[in-house]
Design an enzyme around this catalytic site. Structure first.
Site, mmCIF file in Angstrom:
data_model
loop_
_atom_site.group_PDB
_atom_site.id
_atom_site.type_symbol
_atom_site.label_atom_id
_atom_site.label_comp_id
_atom_site.label_asym_id
_atom_site.label_seq_id
_atom_site.Cartn_x
_atom_site.Cartn_y
_atom_site.Cartn_z
ATOM 1 N N GLU A 62 1.703 -11.701 5.709
ATOM 2 C CA GLU A 62 0.735 -10.944 6.504
ATOM 3 C C GLU A 62 1.196 -11.002 7.962
ATOM 4 O O GLU A 62 1.155 -12.045 8.604
ATOM 5 C CB GLU A 62 -0.660 -11.551 6.369
ATOM 6 N N GLU A 110 -2.250 0.375 7.941
ATOM 7 C CA GLU A 110 -1.415 -0.686 7.363
ATOM 8 C C GLU A 110 -0.231 -0.116 6.594
ATOM 9 O O GLU A 110 0.897 -0.612 6.722
ATOM 10 C CB GLU A 110 -2.255 -1.566 6.444
ATOM 11 N N HIS A 155 0.837 -1.210 0.000
ATOM 12 C CA HIS A 155 0.000 0.000 0.000
ATOM 13 C C HIS A 155 0.874 1.263 0.000
ATOM 14 O O HIS A 155 2.028 1.227 -0.371
ATOM 15 C CB HIS A 155 -0.980 -0.034 1.173
ATOM 16 N N HIS A 182 2.568 -7.062 4.471
ATOM 17 C CA HIS A 182 1.205 -6.562 4.669
ATOM 18 C C HIS A 182 0.753 -6.843 6.094
ATOM 19 O O HIS A 182 1.375 -7.623 6.818
ATOM 20 C CB HIS A 182 0.241 -7.227 3.680
#
Length: 530
Positions: free
Chosen positions: A495, A381, A365, A432
C-alpha cells in the site's frame, strides 16, 4: 443367334450392376496405429478448421495411408479421412526403415505446466481467450514468437504463453535457430534514435519488456512486422522494438561475435542539463506546444528518456535526440535529477540478484473497479497503481529481470486471473493505494500472508524505508488478501500511501515519490534474491 443375343444382354446387365455399387477403397497402407487420445476428432481435410465427420476413442486401431505435416490419412467408415498424427501410436510395421508417424512432431510438442492455461486468438494478452488447457496436456507446437507459442490441440488452434509450456524435446528443433554468437545477417541494420528504447518479447505494447537499448546502439534487423522490428544486438540479444526509433542505415553493419568495450566515450547529456524526463506510458503523444491544441510531432514509449528543458502549465518541454524540442503532458512523465559527470555519484544498491528472475507486478484494480479515490483532488487508485507499476517494471527490466504485468492498461482483471498469471514466477508484487475513515492515517504498508512471503515482505519494506520516499514507512503486516492467500509463489501486497490523507495524496502524485518508491521496491527485491 438368339442365344448369343441373350448372353450379351445378361453381360451388359452385370456390368451396369457392378458400376452402380460404391467404390470401396482398397487398404493400400503398410502400417496401422492405435489412438492414444481420449477422443480423437476425424476430419475431411488435414486441417483443424475442416469439417469434423466423427471421432475415435482411445485404443481404436486405424489403417494409415500416409502422413503429411502432422496429419495422418486414415480409413474411417469405408472412406479416407484425416486425424492429427500426434495422437496416434504406430503399431508394428513391415517397413522399419520408414519414419514413424510422429517423427516430425517429436521436436514440436510441449507439456502444459499451468493449472489452467488460456489459449488466445493471437500472440498477446490483448487477444480473446478461445479456450483453455489443463495441467499436463500435451500440445503440438506450430511456431514461436517472442514469449508466445502457436499450438494445436485436437481441433483447438491458438496462442499460449511460452512461460507455461515445457518443451518435450529441446535437442532436435525442427527449424535451426541462429545462435547468439552467430547471428543472421540480413544486410539491413540501424541505429537507435531514442535516448532509451525498450525492447519486448513480441511486437506489441502489451508484451513484457525484456531489455533496453541506449541511444546510437547498432542493431541488426532480423525481420519486420507492421510498425515493429525484430532486432538483434551485437552481443546476441534479440527482441522487438518500435520501428520509429530505429534509423535504418545503408551498407553492411559489423556484427561482433565477442563484443569488446566501446573505444569511444558514451553519449552523455551536456553538463548544463541538470534534469531528465522519463516517459511512464506507451504511445504518448509529443506536441509542438504545451497543450492538446498543438500538432502531434511524434510518439514516445514507457522508459524513454530525454533531456529536460522547462515546464509550463502541467506540460514538460523535452529535447529530442535530433536536437529539436517537443512538449509532453507532465502527468505522463517523471522528471528526475541528472547527476553532473564531475559530481560524486550516490552509491546504488546492488541489483545483480534480479538478473533472469521472473517477477509479476500487479497494478491493483482497473476497468470497472477504479478502487479508492483521493479526498482532496479525486486521485483514482487504479490509475496510480498502473503508473507506479510501469515505472517499477522499467527499473526491474533495466536490472535484468523478466517482468510481467497483470494488466498494462485500464482493464478489469479478476483476482483469480491475477494469481494464475503468477504461476512459476519467482516473486509477485501487488501495488495498491490505501484509504481510511480517519484522515490522519498515513504511510506505507507491506502485507504478507504465509511464512513463504515474510522474507520478501521484509526486504521490500526495507527497500522502501531506505528510499526515503517522504512517507512514513516500516510497517509489515499480515493480510488475508486473495492474491496472497491463493498464491503459491512468494507474494506481497504494498500500500503506497493513503489517498484519504491530503498530505499522502499530494506526495504520491509527485515525480520524486514515484521514482523513489520504484527504486525502493527494486532494491528490496534485489536484496531478497541475494
Amino acid at each position: 443367334m438368339r442365344s448369343n443375343v441373350k448372353v450379351m444382354y445378361f453381360f451388359l446387365i452385370a456390368v451396369l450392376l457392378i458400376a452402380s455399387f460404391p467404390c470401396i477403397p482398397v487398404a493400400a497402407a503398410t502400417k496401422t496405429a492405435t489412438v492414444n487420445a481420449t477422443s480423437l476428432n476425424v476430419r475431411t481435410e488435414p486441417s483443424s478448421s475442416s469439417k469434423q465427420i466423427g471421432s475415435l476413442k482411445k485404443g481404436s486401431n486405424v489403417t494409415v495411408f500416409n502422413v503429411e505435416k502432422g496429419w495422418a490419412n486414415i480409413s474411417f467408415q469405408d472412406r479416407k479421412a484425416w486425424v492429427s498424427s500426434a495422437y496416434l501410436k504406430e503399431n508394428g510395421t513391415n517397413s522399419p526403415s520408414k519414419p514413424s508417424l510422429t517423427k516430425e512432431n517429436t521436436a514440436k510438442t510441449a507439456k502444459v505446466t499451468a493449472t489452467s492455461l488460456n489459449v488466445r486468438s493471437g500472440a498477446g494478452t490483448q487477444y480473446k481467450a478461445i479456450g483453455s488447457l489443463k495441467n499436463g496436456t500435451i500440445v503440438s507446437i506450430v511456431k514461436e514468437e517472442g514469449n508466445w507459442t502457436s499450438i494445436t490441440y485436437g481441433s483447438m488452434k491458438g496462442w499460449v504463453s511460452s512461460a507455461y509450456l515445457l518443451n518435450q524435446n529441446r535437442t532436435a528443433p525442427t527449424t535451426p535457430k541462429p545462435s547468439a554468437t552467430n547471428p543472421v545477417n540480413s544486410g539491413k541494420w540501424g541505429r537507435v534514435t531514442a535516448t532509451y528504447l525498450n525492447f519486448r518479447s513480441a511486437g506489441n505494447l502489451s508484451s513484457p519488456i525484456i531489455g533496453s537499448l541506449k541511444y546510437d546502439t547498432s542493431v541488426q534487423v532480423v525481420s519486420e512486422s507492421g510498425s515493429w522490428l525484430y532486432i538483434q544486438t551485437t552481443d546476441g540479444k534479440k527482441g522487438w522494438v518500435s520501428s520509429q526509433y530505429i534509423s535504418i542505415q545503408t551498407g553492411g553493419a559489423p556484427i561482433v561475435t565477442n563484443p569488446k568495450p566501446a573505444t569511444k566515450p558514451p553519449v552523455v547529456p551536456p553538463s548544463s542539463v541538470s534534469k531528465k524526463v522519463v516517459i511512464m506510458s506507451d504511445g504518448v503523444n509529443i506536441r509542438q506546444g504545451p497543450s492538446t491544441a498543438y500538432l502531434i510531432v511524434g510518439h514516445v514509449n514507457q522508459g524513454d528518456e530525454f533531456a529536460y528543458l522547462q515546464s509550463k502549465n502541467d506540460w514538460v518541454q523535452i529535447k529530442l535526440p535530433s536536437g529539436k524540442s517537443a512538449w509532453v503532458a507532465g502527468w505522463l512523465v517523471v522528471v528526475q535529477q541528472s547527476a553532473s559527470p564531475n559530481s560524486p555519484s550516490t552509491p546504488k544498491p546492488t541489483l545483480g540478484g534480479l538478473k533472469g528472475k521472473r517477477i509479476v507486478i500487479d497494478p491493483g484494480h482497473g476497468g470497472n473497479d477504479p478502487g479508492t479515490s483521493g479526498k482532496s483532488s479525486g486521485t483514482q487508485e487504479a490509475s496510480m497503481t498502473l503508473m507506479s507499476a510501469r515505472l517499477l517494471a522499467t527499473q526491474l527490466s533495466n536490472a535484468g529481470a523478466k517482468v510481467i504485468l497483470t494488466r498494462s492498461d485500464n482493464t478489469y482483471i479478476s483476482l483469480n486471473k491475477r494469481v494464475e498469471i503468477s504461476h512459476f514466477a519467482d516473486a509477485f508484487v501487488s501495488l495498491h493505494y490505501n484509504s481510511a475513515t480517519d484522515k490522519s492515517a498515513t504511510g506505507l504498508l507491506t502485507f504478507y500472508y504465509g511464512q513463504k512471503d515474510l522474507k520478501l515482505a521484509n526486504s521490500v519494506n526495507t527497500g522502501l524505508v531506505q528510499a526515503n520516499t517522504g512517507l512514513k514507512g516500516g510497517n509489515v503486516r499480515y493480510g488475508n488478501f486473495h492474491v496472497l492467500r491463493e498464491n503459491k509463489q512468494p507474494a506481497v501486497l504494498v500500500e503506497l500511501g493513503f489517498l484519504s490523507n491530503p498530505f499522502d495524496e499530494l506526495t504520491v502524485k509527485s515525480n520524486s515519490f514515484q521514482t523513489k518508491a520504484a527504486t525502493g521496491i527494486t532494491a528490496g527485491l534485489a536484496q531478497y534474491f541475494q
